[in-house]
Design a protein around this motif. Structure first.
Motif, short mmCIF file in Angstrom:
data_model
loop_
_atom_site.label_atom_id
_atom_site.label_comp_id
_atom_site.label_asym_id
_atom_site.label_seq_id
_atom_site.Cartn_x
_atom_site.Cartn_y
_atom_site.Cartn_z
N LEU A 1 0.82 -1.21 0.00
CA LEU A 1 0.00 0.00 0.00
C LEU A 1 0.86 1.26 0.00
O LEU A 1 0.48 2.27 -0.62
CB LEU A 1 -0.93 -0.01 1.21
CG LEU A 1 -2.03 -1.07 1.19
CD1 LEU A 1 -2.78 -1.06 2.52
CD2 LEU A 1 -2.99 -0.82 0.04
N LEU A 2 2.00 1.22 0.66
CA LEU A 2 2.85 2.40 0.74
C LEU A 2 3.39 2.83 -0.63
O LEU A 2 3.75 3.98 -0.83
CB LEU A 2 4.01 2.17 1.70
CG LEU A 2 3.65 2.12 3.19
CD1 LEU A 2 4.86 1.76 4.04
CD2 LEU A 2 3.04 3.45 3.67
N LYS A 3 3.43 1.90 -1.56
CA LYS A 3 3.89 2.22 -2.91
C LYS A 3 2.98 3.27 -3.58
O LYS A 3 3.43 4.01 -4.45
CB LYS A 3 3.91 0.97 -3.79
CG LYS A 3 4.93 -0.07 -3.38
CD LYS A 3 4.82 -1.28 -4.30
CE LYS A 3 5.78 -2.38 -3.90
NZ LYS A 3 5.65 -3.59 -4.75
N TYR A 4 1.74 3.31 -3.13
CA TYR A 4 0.77 4.20 -3.76
C TYR A 4 0.46 5.42 -2.91
O TYR A 4 -0.45 6.18 -3.21
CB TYR A 4 -0.53 3.42 -4.02
CG TYR A 4 -0.32 2.25 -4.95
CD1 TYR A 4 -0.33 2.41 -6.32
CD2 TYR A 4 -0.06 0.97 -4.43
CE1 TYR A 4 -0.13 1.34 -7.18
CE2 TYR A 4 0.17 -0.10 -5.29
CZ TYR A 4 0.14 0.09 -6.65
OH TYR A 4 0.34 -0.96 -7.49
N GLU A 5 1.26 5.62 -1.86
CA GLU A 5 0.97 6.68 -0.89
C GLU A 5 0.94 8.06 -1.53
O GLU A 5 0.12 8.91 -1.17
CB GLU A 5 2.01 6.65 0.22
CG GLU A 5 1.66 7.48 1.42
CD GLU A 5 2.63 7.27 2.56
OE1 GLU A 5 2.18 7.25 3.72
OE2 GLU A 5 3.82 7.11 2.30
#
Length: 276
Positions: A270-274
């Motif tokens: 999810l952090l990849k899309y932050e």
């Protein structure tokens, strides 16, 4: 990517935090599922633990300390068995120089001292000489009495200041700054409000100068929030660990490796899309 320099090698993880698995070589740790020796260690390795943390002296509230000889008898044979099959980094939860010496000579890599080098200051010289990382924890009093006094004027400031002082002591005694990790000691002389404050602000401890370990797994504060007994606190633990990592924790110390790794895998994705 998170990295940590051991005495003679570097370890890394591309997860948001290192995951340390608990192996209690004791008959009286608060969660019976953590007890065991090499067999439990290999289970945790199979689940994906980055580091193992072995303890031969229970530090649950109300527990009594044991002798160095007893700790060595409990820990060293387990380290030797692990080392026959695995080079996984091994942390040893001890306050005693003689225990850490015996453990290091058997293959241990990291010192995890709940007394933050106060009980035996000469441990600092040993850690510096061997170039091993140290985990410095805050506690108030000793385990048998620590929950008798849980009031602070400003718990975050007091815990942070203490840990910074102990880190400075470690550095003055030759331990490299990059090899110091701090732990606010959740449950060690703290009430629920204090524990939640420290979890929520963990990444700001010591002004962010040192990586932070959070040891929350199945602790009483999780039970106070959820109303669950120790054997039913996994989901609450995962939530607390996730929040602590989002707040900046470098490492989480857990009983349940696979569920924790799954949680961090989802967080990583999810952090990849932050910023999208």
């Amino acid at each position: 990517m998170k990295t940590l320099n051991l005495a003679s090698r570097k370890i890394s993880t591309d997860f948001p935090a290192f995951v340390m698995g608990i192996v209690n070589c004791t008959p009286d740790s608060f969660f019976s599922g953590s007890r065991g020796g090499a067999e439990r260690a290999f289970e945790l390795i199979g689940e994906g633990a980055d580091i193992l943390d072995l303890g031969g002296e229970s530090t649950r509230p109300g527990s009594d300390y044991v002798s160095a000889e007893e700790e060595i008898k409990r820990i060293v044979p387990v380290i030797e068995k692990i080392r026959r099959k695995s080079d996984i980094p091994i942390s040893v939860d001890t306050r005693k120089k003689s225990v850490m010496q015996a453990a290091f000579n058997s293959g241990a890599d990291i010192l995890n001292d709940i007394s933050a080098l106060e009980d035996e200051p000469e441990l600092a010289f040993f850690a510096a000489e061997k170039k091993i990382p140290v985990i410095l924890m805050h506690k108030r009093g000793i385990p048998s009495t620590m929950q008798a006094d849980t009031e602070y004027k400003n718990i975050f400031n007091e815990v942070s200041s203490y840990l910074e002082q102990r880190a400075e002591f470690a550095i003055k005694n030759g331990i490299e700054k990059e090899k110091i990790i701090v732990d606010p000691g959740i449950g060690f002389g703290k009430n629920l409000e204090g524990n939640l404050n420290l979890i929520s602000n963990c990444g700001s401890l010591c002004g962010g100068k040192f990586p932070v370990l959070m040891a929350l797994s199945r602790k009483s504060c999780i039970g106070q929030v959820t109303g669950r007994k120790v054997q039913d606190r996994l989901f609450g633990t995962l939530a607390a660990d996730l929040i602590s990592v989002l707040k900046g924790a470098f490492m989480v110390r857990v009983h349940d490796i696979a569920p924790c790794k799954d949680t961090l895998a989802v967080l990583k994705s999810l952090l990849k899309y932050e910023s999208v």
